[in-house]
Structure formats: structure tokens, C-alpha cells
Design a protein around this motif. Sequence first.
Motif, short mmCIF file in Angstrom:
data_model
loop_
_atom_site.label_atom_id
_atom_site.label_comp_id
_atom_site.label_asym_id
_atom_site.label_seq_id
_atom_site.Cartn_x
_atom_site.Cartn_y
_atom_site.Cartn_z
N PRO B 116 15.34 17.72 126.09
CA PRO B 116 14.78 16.55 125.42
C PRO B 116 15.52 15.28 125.90
O PRO B 116 16.74 15.32 126.11
CB PRO B 116 15.07 16.81 123.94
N HIS B 117 14.80 14.21 126.06
CA HIS B 117 15.31 12.95 126.61
C HIS B 117 15.67 13.04 128.08
O HIS B 117 16.33 12.16 128.63
CB HIS B 117 16.54 12.44 125.82
N GLY B 118 15.23 14.12 128.69
CA GLY B 118 15.49 14.27 130.13
C GLY B 118 14.66 13.28 130.93
O GLY B 118 13.71 12.67 130.43
N LEU B 119 15.04 13.15 132.19
CA LEU B 119 14.41 12.18 133.07
C LEU B 119 13.43 12.90 134.00
O LEU B 119 13.78 13.89 134.65
CB LEU B 119 15.50 11.49 133.89
N ILE B 120 12.19 12.38 134.04
CA ILE B 120 11.20 12.95 134.95
C ILE B 120 10.89 11.92 136.02
O ILE B 120 10.53 10.78 135.71
CB ILE B 120 9.88 13.29 134.21
N ILE B 121 11.04 12.33 137.28
CA ILE B 121 10.61 11.46 138.37
C ILE B 121 9.39 12.14 138.97
O ILE B 121 9.49 13.28 139.44
CB ILE B 121 11.72 11.29 139.42
N LEU B 122 8.23 11.51 138.88
CA LEU B 122 7.07 12.20 139.39
C LEU B 122 6.34 11.40 140.45
O LEU B 122 6.39 10.17 140.49
CB LEU B 122 6.14 12.64 138.26
N ASN B 123 5.69 12.14 141.32
CA ASN B 123 4.91 11.53 142.39
C ASN B 123 3.55 11.15 141.83
O ASN B 123 2.65 11.99 141.71
CB ASN B 123 4.77 12.52 143.56
N SER B 124 3.38 9.89 141.48
CA SER B 124 2.17 9.46 140.76
C SER B 124 0.92 9.58 141.63
O SER B 124 -0.18 9.73 141.12
CB SER B 124 2.34 8.03 140.26
N ASP B 125 1.10 9.57 142.96
CA ASP B 125 -0.07 9.68 143.85
C ASP B 125 -0.82 11.00 143.67
O ASP B 125 -1.99 11.09 144.02
CB ASP B 125 0.37 9.58 145.32
N THR B 126 -0.12 12.00 143.20
CA THR B 126 -0.76 13.32 143.11
C THR B 126 -1.46 13.53 141.77
O THR B 126 -2.09 14.57 141.57
CB THR B 126 0.29 14.44 143.28
N PHE B 127 -1.34 12.57 140.86
CA PHE B 127 -1.95 12.77 139.54
C PHE B 127 -3.42 12.34 139.53
O PHE B 127 -3.83 11.45 138.80
CB PHE B 127 -1.12 12.07 138.45
N THR B 128 -4.19 12.99 140.38
CA THR B 128 -5.63 12.74 140.45
C THR B 128 -6.32 13.70 139.51
O THR B 128 -5.74 14.70 139.08
CB THR B 128 -6.14 12.98 141.87
N GLU B 129 -7.59 13.40 139.25
CA GLU B 129 -8.34 14.26 138.34
C GLU B 129 -8.38 15.71 138.86
O GLU B 129 -8.19 16.66 138.12
CB GLU B 129 -9.75 13.70 138.19
N ALA B 130 -8.63 15.82 140.17
CA ALA B 130 -8.74 17.16 140.77
C ALA B 130 -7.43 17.92 140.62
O ALA B 130 -7.42 19.11 140.25
CB ALA B 130 -9.12 17.03 142.23
N ASN B 131 -6.31 17.26 140.90
CA ASN B 131 -5.01 17.94 140.82
C ASN B 131 -4.66 18.30 139.38
O ASN B 131 -4.06 19.35 139.11
CB ASN B 131 -3.91 17.05 141.39
N LEU B 132 -5.02 17.41 138.45
CA LEU B 132 -4.73 17.70 137.05
C LEU B 132 -5.50 18.95 136.63
O LEU B 132 -4.98 19.82 135.93
CB LEU B 132 -5.13 16.51 136.17
N LYS B 133 -6.73 19.04 137.11
CA LYS B 133 -7.58 20.18 136.76
C LYS B 133 -6.99 21.46 137.36
O LYS B 133 -6.90 22.48 136.70
CB LYS B 133 -8.99 19.93 137.30
N LYS B 134 -6.60 21.37 138.65
CA LYS B 134 -6.01 22.54 139.32
C LYS B 134 -4.77 23.03 138.58
O LYS B 134 -4.49 24.23 138.52
CB LYS B 134 -5.62 22.18 140.75
N ALA B 135 -4.02 22.10 138.04
CA ALA B 135 -2.80 22.47 137.32
C ALA B 135 -3.11 22.96 135.91
O ALA B 135 -2.22 23.45 135.20
CB ALA B 135 -1.85 21.28 137.26
N GLY B 136 -4.36 22.81 135.50
CA GLY B 136 -4.75 23.29 134.18
C GLY B 136 -4.54 22.26 133.08
O GLY B 136 -4.50 22.61 131.89
N TYR B 137 -4.39 20.99 133.46
CA TYR B 137 -4.28 19.93 132.44
C TYR B 137 -5.68 19.48 132.00
O TYR B 137 -6.54 19.23 132.85
CB TYR B 137 -3.55 18.71 133.01
N GLU B 138 -5.87 19.37 130.71
CA GLU B 138 -7.16 18.87 130.25
C GLU B 138 -7.15 17.34 130.16
O GLU B 138 -8.19 16.69 130.26
CB GLU B 138 -7.52 19.50 128.91
N SER B 139 -5.96 16.80 129.92
CA SER B 139 -5.85 15.34 129.95
C SER B 139 -4.61 14.98 130.75
O SER B 139 -3.76 15.84 131.03
CB SER B 139 -5.75 14.80 128.53
N ASP B 140 -4.50 13.75 131.14
CA ASP B 140 -3.36 13.30 131.95
C ASP B 140 -2.11 13.25 131.07
O ASP B 140 -2.06 12.46 130.11
CB ASP B 140 -3.67 11.91 132.53
N PRO B 141 -1.12 14.07 131.36
CA PRO B 141 0.07 14.13 130.48
C PRO B 141 0.81 12.80 130.43
O PRO B 141 1.56 12.56 129.49
CB PRO B 141 0.93 15.21 131.14
#
Lengths: 335, 630
Positions: B116-141
Motif C-alpha cells: 500500500p502507498h507503493g509507487l507504480i511507474i507505468l508505460n501509459s502508451d500501452t494502456f489502449t482499449e485493446a491492451n486493457l481488454k487483453k489483460a482482462g480489465y473491464e475499465s481503465d484502472p
Amino acid sequence: MTKQYTKKDFASDNEVRWCPGCGDYSILTAVQKTLPELGVPKEKFVFISGIGCSSRFPYYMNTYGFHTIHGRAPAIATGVKIANPDLSVWVITGDGDALSIGGNHILHALRRNVDINILLFNNEIYGLTKGQASPTTHYGQKTKSTPSGNPSRPVRPLHVALGSEATFIARTADVLMKHMQGVLKEAYYHNGGTFIEILQNCHIFNDGVFKNILDKKIRDDRIILLEDGKPMVFGANSDKGLRINALGKLEVVSLEEYSVDDLLVHDVKNPDPGIHFMLADMEPPEYPEAMGVIRAVKEPTFGEQIRHTMKVHAEQAATPNLEKLLYSGETWTVE
Amino acid sequence: MKSIVDAPDSLFQPNNHEKSVEEVDQVTIRFAGDSGDGMQLAGSRFTSTTALFGNELATLPDFPAEIRAPAGTVAGVSGYQIHFSKSSIHTPGDQPEVLVAMNPAALKANIKDLAPHGLIILNSDTFTEANLKKAGYESDPREDGSLQNFRVVEVPITKLTREALKDLDISDKDKDRCKNMFALGLSFWMFDRSLTPTLEWIEKKFASKPEIAKANTLALRAGYNFADTTELLPVHFKVEKAELEPGTYRNITGNEALSLGVIAAASLSKTGVFLGAYPITPASDILHYLARYTEYGISVFQAEDEIAAICAAIGASYAGSLGITATSGPGMALKSEALNLAVMAELPLVVVNVQRGGPSTGLPTKPEQADLFQAMYGRNGESPVAVVAARSPVDCFYKVLKAFQLAVKYMAPVVLLSDGYLANGSESWRLPKVSELDPIEVKYKQTLDNADKFYPYERDEKTLARPWVKPGTPGLEHRIGGLEKEDKTGNVSYDPENHEKMVHFRKEKIQRMKADIPKLEVLGTDNPSDVLLVGWGSSYGAIYDARERLAKEGIFVHQTHFDYINPMPSNAEEVLHSYKTVIVPELNLGQFAFILQGTFAKKVIPITQVKGQPFRVNTLVKRIKEILGK
């Protein structure tokens, strides 16, 4: 100077316990008679076997011997030969041991051309476990495990060896004492892996299985003793021969119709295994069974290859220094 | 402050001030991405730099069994975790405080582990609808509030990497492959690390491909410079050097350490080593590593199967070499018949089992300690072998040396248990001097020594070892095999009394090894306790940390660790019986606990876990407290 040995020097003090009349006795004799002629110190011989009647063989030889586990003798022999290339390593196996449970190891020992001699005693039955069908048992044959007839098609040992790229294959038989010794000797002198099928009678569970080939009365017409560089003549009166016909197939011909010059000349060194395969495939009654060395080609042995790659590697690598190796890579020092 | 998660939120607010540097005691960071994203590489480069800087560290890679599972899916996520600290550490860290996630799947697969309170560094370019779906996300986290417990820094890593490499004449695919270097550069800035070791490494690694070297260099620098200038990252962190014992260090995985141990065994024994092996995860590295060092007297034989691998090693031992085979559980199952031959033939042999999750094919890339029964009992007949277990990556070096020493001295097979956690995990190793290592004494019998004849099963009075004779030795010709042997002569014997005698000899011989293994050491004895934590193998570090954490809470327990399971150290019974409560954590369903109870009639309490993951210190602390009612 190597001591001049006799057959007796190679007999251990273990009582031989094969069934009376077993073909294994004569194979043991042939080996014990052949080794003294090779001029090799006795301690250099190692006999390695798997499991089965034939695999008791090492106990009866007064040499180094290792009676191992079912089917694995070629793998163990490979380790022995790599670890000590000076040894003359012999594998004793049977049709079940080599072609059923150990099929994989036979394939790889032969394709690697490990410099070991594999003697396969083929009696077309499981003897030690008392009479079940083996991988060489005839199709339809009734045995203890196949009371209504063997449903499996048999495999021919020399086909397996050829398919495995063996550099030396030969066939002989327990009843051909002199011939057996000759083949064993040639196997010893072949630089590379050798595979010898020895037709062997199991007097108890498969008696007479090779009678149609080896019975003294008909034998000369049913087998051909192949000799390198010689035309393929056979028959009690040396009146028959083998030639390649217009269809490219082997054909038995009468020397009354054909001359010796028309016959095929045996060439063990022929790199093309096609004719060797046809020879190994021959079976009475249409053909004589081929006996003798069928194929003996020169290829680098596994040991030579290993030593070569190790040498090349060592020439390129730094001089071995354990301390240096431990301290290699990214290191850092704390004062 | 102790950890990044303790940092106040204000530190992470973008500002126009100077960037601040905060000191923390320790950090656990995890790099996660697609299995083709080069996360293992980023992780191992981060590790090297951290080691060179002088932190204590431990690492744990976590990768899928498939080489390339479908891109963008959770199944294809590969991770690499590093725990580094200014003081002594024993595990790769329970919970990462920093997660570098290269795509939505990597976030999804790892978010549950993040503190908890950890730091997330994420590659925002990959957060496309298709990738979110492939990862099993229903909404953008990033938008649905599911990350509100964490600090999130979004960086368009793909775009920035391409931008940095725009002038290079290489394919877009090659450019995108440098994303890991961008992420690594950014991480180096985050923890105030030098780029130099990685720059040097790139020069060397891509010496023959200057364009690729340049691309990696540019991406690494771009990541670092971006972090240094962007307002997104107002703070970075520093972990001071650890106080380490003086010496020369290197970072090493268990499989590398084990391989070096095998090479050392060849040198220390002045005898050739023969490795018979068949490819299997997670043991194959040992085959690969040793194949590169044949000049040290190592013969490497890649056999046709696991059976042939051990059989060839037995053949080599019979011929006078040091035979070894290395495998994992399924391979071990195939080797059991041959291992029994080595028991019967009384030949020296080392069998390494780098354990993975079972049964059957199980979890090929994940650790478990569930092959203990297999090692102890997985053979027909009364068939004792020595069983030794490594406790840490570095310990794999020392334990394989010990395994050879025991095998040769007692003419018996020794099973060495490692596991996927030790094999791929790494730690820093204070390198020994070769002169500090115990020699391995190899003695062959070479003559009859005035005896009337040679007796292949005549035993040494002290060790019960039979003589080792190399075939080729004149006058000592003899036969051995898998049939029961007559005492002394080694002839085949079916005699009932003889069989019983030989069964006892084989058992007793392993027990005699006690003379050559150290006694159990008990840790944590500064404070008295009637509770003992008992471990074996790779859970040493987690148990150690759990004990220390409990002590900080005022709960004092003691700890002992079995490196030798057969035979057990001579004081094992005494130690166990001196405690009221004995707790045995292990990554199986209580195999060692069962052995201890059966051997010593001492009731013990198992703590078991079979998740294909090592113990977390938190889990152990919690469960120990439950047991103690605290």
C-alpha cells in the motif's frame, strides 16, 4: 609386452548358470577365444550389460564387468568410454533389453558412433521372465503373454541399427563358432560403434526358432557368408549368388545361368546404406539370411568428436585458473 | 525513513522546486512486462549496478513457463524483483514498494503484490482499449479508482523511446526493444544510481552491433534524463551502502554458484567431472554453464533422456570420474531406478534436483520443496541416499562441493536439493580464496596390497566405504551390478542373512557421514525461548527474517536449519527435544515435519504453503503468531 592369454584367462570363477543347451554358452566361448587374440591387456576390457539372460554374461568374464539395469547398458557404457577412452568397452544385451526397454539408448549410442561394441543376443523371446513375446517375436506367434498369437509386428535389429546411422553392423549366430569369432574380431578393430546381432537359440522358451535358417542340413542354402570385396556366392555347392536385377532389387540367381561376374560384390564401405539395408532385410525362404559384416564405414567417433571440441575450446579459452574464474564477472571490493 | 511507502504524499506532488533526495533503509522494486519486453535483462542490470554500488541485495525473477505467451496477456507477464538494503537481508522482499509495469497485463498480474502507498511507474502508451481488454480489465484502472491506494506515475515510455531514437537507422521493432533501457534509465535516476556499469555493459554486449549499442545507450540516457527533468518525478531515493565484511564480492544465482562448485570440485579433487544432463527447467542453466568450462576437466554429455543422463554419469563414476547429473522433479522420477543402481553398486554420484512445483509437469518455473520424500524414499527396496539441501543461492556452491566430498569418501550417491527460487534468485557472494576450500580426496585402489585376492565389497572400518577401482587397473578385475552382493566378495548372493546384513551396511554407511557434517546451530539465543523454528533448504532467509521481525515485536523464538536431511546432524534429537514448541515451515504439505516426527517421536507443528512461490516473511510472522496465540 602384453601377456599371451588363453581362453582360460578370461573365464571367471563364477559358475555359469544358463540353462543347459543355451546358445549363450557358445557366445561366451567365442568371446573368450577371441579376446586373447587381440593383444590387449585383460584389465582394459569392460563388459557392461543390462537385464535378461544374456546380461549375466559379465559375471562369467574375468575382466571388469558391470551388470546394470534393464535397457540402459549403452548409456552406462557411453559414460565409461567418455571417462576412459583407453578401455575396450563391450555391451551385452538381448532383444528385449536392447530393442524394447532400451530402444532409445541403442538409437543414440549408434548415431553418436560411441566407440563401444554392442552384442545383441537375439532369441526372439523374453527368456529370464519365462517366455513372453519380445520385440523380435514373430507376428502371430503364441507365447505366454500372447496365447492367441502375437499381435505386434516384429522389428529387425539390423534395421534399427542402420536407421540409427550405425557405422558397423554385422550378423552371426551361436552355432557359427568360427564365424562369430571372425565377426567379433572385426568389430574390435572397427574404430567406432559396432552392432552385432547374434542369432541365439533359447532352448527352453523358443527352441528351434532359427531352425529354418541354421539347421545344419539346410544351413548352407539358407545363409550367405558375406565377405568384403567378394562376389556374393552361397549354397551347399556354391552354386547360387545374389545380383541386383533390372528393378533394382536383390535377386537370387543360379550360377548355371549367370557367371560370378554378374553377381554383386560386397562392399562394407559403401557410403550408401541402400544395399546394406537390402542385405540385412533378406530372409529365407526367398533369400538367404545375410551373415557377417554388412556395413563398416569410417566416421569420427563420439570420443574423438568430444576430445576435438574440448581441445578447440581449450585453445580459445583462458588457461584454467579456478581463483580467477571465481573472481570473474562484475566484482566489487569492500575495504 | 525506512521505506518509500512511508514517504508523505506531498513529496510526490509535482512542484517547481529542486528535486529532493530522500534516504530510505531498503527498497524492493519489481520490473514487469511482457515476456518479450526484456524485463529479466532490466532487472539483472539494475541488480549489477546495485551490487557494484555496495548494497546488500537479493533477487527473484518470476517468468512464465511459455517462452512467449500471447503478447499483452497476464499469462505472458515476466517479472524480476530486487530487494536492496543498507543492512543485512535474507530474502528478495515480500512486497515490492515500486512496480515498473510496461503494459496493463503487467499491472494486473502484479498489483496484488504491491505494498500500500507503493509507487507504480507505468508505460501509459500501452494502456489502449485493446491492451486493457487483453489483460482482462473491464475499465481503465488509471481512471476507475482501483489504484487510489498507490502513487502512480504515468510515462509514455514507448513514445519517448522512439523519439530518442528517431535519428537512428534501425527498424521500429529494434527501437521498441529499447523500451526496457528507457525504463531502466528512469529507475536508475529514481534510486540515484550510476549509468556507467550499464553503459559499459552495453558496449561489450553489442560490440559487433554498434547501431544497437547506440540505441540502447540513447534509450538508457533518455530514461534517466527524462526522470531528471520531468515534473512527474519530484523526488528520488537513496539507499546507503551496506556495511559489508571486507572482501571481493560478486552477485550470483544459485545455478551459477552450483556450476562453479562443480568446476571447483574438479580442481580440488584433481579428478575429471562428468556431467550427464538432459534439458529441464529450472536446471538447464547448469548444463549450459558447465558446457562452457570444459577446460577445467568437465566432460559434459547431453544425453538422450534423463535416464541416460544419470546412467552415463554412473558409468563415468565407475570409470573413475566424479559423476554428476542435474535435473528437476520429473527428471528425478525417471532417474530413480538408476540412482538405486548407484546405491547397490556403491559408487560416488551427485544428483542435483532443482525442485519445481509438482506433481507431474506441474509448475516448471516455480519453486516448491515437495520433492523431499522423493529424494528420501522414491526408490524400490531399502535404498538410503545422502540428502543435502542448499539454503541460499551462494550456498549452492558450498553444498555441491560437500556433496562430492561425501560421495567420494563414503562411496555413495548424494542427492542435492536446490529449487527454482535458489536457482534463479541471486545474492551477493563474498568470494572465498581457493586455498580456504576443503580439498576432495580421491583415492583409487591400485594394487592387491598383499591380499590373497581382491574383494570389491571389503569395507573401510570407519566409513564403511568399499574400494574404488578404475577399470584398467591390472590384477583387480571384478564384476559389480544391481543384484544383491555377498558381503566382502561382491559375488551375487541370495542368502537371507547376507541380504539383511548388506541392507544394514548401506544404511549405516550413510549414517556414518554424520562425522563429516556440522552440528545444528541454533540462532536467536540472545533471549531464551521454548519455541524453535525448524527449516530446511531455501526457506532459510524467510524464516530468519520472520524470527527477527518477531523479536522486534518482543516475541522471541529460536531458529535452526537442516542443511543435511540424511543423515541428520548428530545433535538433531537433542536440539529438537529441548523445545516445547517446534514449528516447521516448508513449501510442501509437511514432508520434513513428517520425517522429524517419525524419526524423533517429537510432535511438531507444520506451516505449509504450496503456491509455487517462496514464503513471505509477513505470512510466516502471521502464522507463527497464530500458532503461539499472540
